[in-house]
Design an enzyme around this catalytic site. Structure first.
Site, PDB file in Angstrom:
ATOM      1  N   HIS A  80       9.613   2.591   1.212  1.00 19.84           N
ATOM      2  CA  HIS A  80       8.204   2.927   1.450  1.00 19.84           C
ATOM      3  C   HIS A  80       7.995   3.456   2.863  1.00 19.84           C
ATOM      4  O   HIS A  80       7.160   4.332   3.086  1.00 19.84           O
ATOM      5  CB  HIS A  80       7.305   1.716   1.196  1.00 19.84           C
ATOM      6  N   SER A  90       6.213   2.701  10.175  1.00 14.88           N
ATOM      7  CA  SER A  90       4.765   2.669   9.952  1.00 14.88           C
ATOM      8  C   SER A  90       4.352   1.695   8.850  1.00 14.88           C
ATOM      9  O   SER A  90       3.211   1.236   8.841  1.00 14.88           O
ATOM     10  CB  SER A  90       4.236   4.070   9.648  1.00 14.88           C
TER      11      SER A  90
END
Length: 153
Positions: A80, A90
């Site tokens: 992801h 992030s």
């Protein structure tokens, strides 16, 4: 590249056009940027953080020993994180009043887990080499170790 540069310079020398001289200078400038020696290495942390890999592996091993499914969850976090714009850590960003992080973004909310393991790893890594290892690198190393450890179960 050097042969191409020599041929290009020879053509420029034969021409007296100022536009060609400017073009030649621009070419040489761009060519010099392309000959940089900066390289990614697999042993970057060998000197700056020699205990990094063993530190990460110990926490990952402990987490997988507690729950084998955690190995897949840690690999999924890495996927992801790297999915669209490259690996940048992030996925680990928490929400603020003006920012919705990837952790709770609609596609990820409730489907990614293992953040507490990453937090444990980050704390352990900070203890052995403060302010040295990026969150993206921690996720990559964690994913690697997860796959190796789970493959041996």
């Amino acid at each position: 590249m050097l042969l191409l540069t020599n041929k290009f310079i020879s053509k420029i020398m034969a021409s007296s056009s100022s536009a060609m001289v400017c073009l030649a200078m621009a070419y040489l400038l761009v060519a010099s940027f392309g000959s940089s020696n900066a390289q990614l290495t697999t042993n970057f942390y060998s000197n700056s953080c020699p205990n990094l890999f063993s530190t990460v592996k110990a926490v990952v091993q402990s987490a997988i020993n507690k729950e084998a499914r955690m190995g897949a969850s840690l690999l999924r976090l890495f996927f992801h994180d790297c999915f669209v714009n490259g690996c940048d850590g992030s996925i680990l960003l928490d929400d603020t009043s003006s920012f919705t992080g990837e952790k709770t973004a609609v596609p990820n909310n409730g489907s990614v887990r293992g953040f507490e393991v990453i937090d444990q790893i980050k704390s352990a890594v900070e203890n052995v080499c403060p302010s040295m290892v990026s969150c993206a690198d921690i996720l990559a190393i964690t994913a690697r170790d997860s796959v190796v450890i789970v493959s041996k179960i």
